[in-house]
Design an enzyme around this catalytic site. Structure first.
Site, short mmCIF file in Angstrom:
data_model
loop_
_atom_site.label_atom_id
_atom_site.label_comp_id
_atom_site.label_asym_id
_atom_site.label_seq_id
_atom_site.Cartn_x
_atom_site.Cartn_y
_atom_site.Cartn_z
CD GLU A 49 4.93 4.99 4.12
OE1 GLU A 49 6.02 4.56 3.70
OE2 GLU A 49 4.08 4.24 4.65
CE LYS A 129 8.84 2.11 3.14
NZ LYS A 129 7.39 1.87 3.26
CB CYS A 165 6.51 2.66 6.66
SG CYS A 165 5.31 1.33 6.82
#
Length: 360
Positions: A49, A129, A165
């Site tokens: 990430e 995200k 994540c």
């Protein structure tokens, strides 16, 4: 027509330290790692990430740092840029697929994004995200529904999906991803450290990587769990000594099979390296024979998921919206096409121009 999925695929999962807040240097390191993975016969190499230009660790120490935030924005990656072209070109030259996390700069707003590049150097997918986690919201924006389109068929590799994540904590998002039937899933994470007893969340620790392991079981896919490494130069730059991101280490990259078993050997938390595994897709079939959450082990007559996959614009129904659609990055498959000289847009007129082809 979908490409034929091979019986076995070798994958490479990186555990490395970016050149913190240095876009060009981290892109150069990315290309070096891509070439290294390809030299070991890997067909897919993956990164953590916000690998480019590094995870903004200072946000967990203080919510506002104007100087670091400005530098971070200036070194975040734009999709239509020479740096993205450089990575795509490197993937194509090495005939390897690449999936990496990056801080995306779109009109000077930042997003936690992921990109998937084909072995031919085509930028097949970008996504954001959906909801930045906790302190990440101090600098990153939300995605829109088009980032739910988070999987692609990759030639010579198979179907690949991606999440970032703690998106691996969201049941609806995980389910929507799982029913896209990827054989390989890329989980992008920041540095993850050993849990210190106390009020901190165990699920945010090195040991908490079982979130990726759990997703492997739930989706019956191979999961490539990617983390980066933090050493003293990064701690000094971010001024995070004595805080959550004030310790050396953070690496916990791993490869999980579709039944959840660990297929790789752990590196030390402060060790840089690449993990390799030869994935046998018969293992996916063996797992799905028992458990298929989007097939024989589902009850859509009783439980189902509704989604809104439309991209939302700040201004709608105008030329502004249409222009935004042409240059936006969230979830639309893109293909970089370069001329013989391979120059990026603005580097020498029409002949050196980079052209983006946009495909739904």
């Amino acid at each position: 027509m979908a490409s034929q999925v091979p019986q076995e695929v070798r994958v490479a999962v990186t555990q490395a330290e970016p050149v913190w807040l240095d876009l060009d240097a981290t892109v150069a390191k990315t290309c070096k790692l891509i070439a290294e993975a390809a030299s070991h016969d890997a067909k897919l190499v993956t990164f953590p990430e916000c690998w480019i230009p590094g995870y903004p660790a200072w946000i967990w120490a203080r919510p506002v740092d104007f100087d670091l935030q400005t530098k971070y924005a200036k070194n975040s990656l734009k999709i239509s840029s020479p740096q993205m072209l450089q990575i795509c070109t490197c993937a194509g030259e090495n005939n390897i697929a690449v999936c990496f996390g990056f801080s995306e700069n779109f009109n000077n707003s930042l997003y936690i994004s992921q990109a998937l590049i084909s072995p031919s150097g085509e930028l097949s997918l970008t996504r954001r995200k959906l909801k930045p986690t906790h302190m990440e919201r101090t600098i990153f924006g939300d995605a829109t529904g088009d980032s739910l389109d988070n999987s692609r068929e990759v030639e010579g590799v198979g179907m690949v999906s991606a999440l970032a994540c703690w998106e691996h904590c969201q049941p609806l998002l995980k389910y929507h991803t799982a029913i896209q039937n990827a054989n390989i899933h890329v989980g992008a994470w920041p540095p993850l450290f050993e849990h210190i007893p106390g009020p901190g969340l165990w699920s945010m620790s090195r040991e908490g990587k079982n979130l990726s392991q759990t997703y492997a079981i739930e989706s019956q896919s191979f999961v490539l769990h990617n983390t980066s490494v933090l050493t003293q130069p990064g701690i000094d730059l971010f001024q995070t000594a004595g805080t959550f991101f004030g310790q050396i280490g953070g690496g916990s990259s791993a490869i999980f099979g579709p039944d959840g078993r660990l297929l790789s050997e752990d590196l030390a938390g402060d060790e840089e390296g690449i993990l390799y595994a030869d994935l046998d897709f018969d293992e996916v079939l063996r797992s799905k024979g028992f458990l298929d959450v989007g097939g024989h082990y589902s009850r859509p007559d009783m439980l189902w998921l509704g989604v809104d996959i439309e991209k939302k614009h700040c201004v709608r129904g105008t030329e502004v919206e249409r222009k935004s659609e042409r240059v936006s990055s969230g979830g639309v498959a893109q293909r970089m096409v370069t001329n013989r000289k391979g120059k990026a847009d603005g580097e020498g007129g029409r002949e050196g121009k980079t052209v983006f082809s946009w495909m739904k």
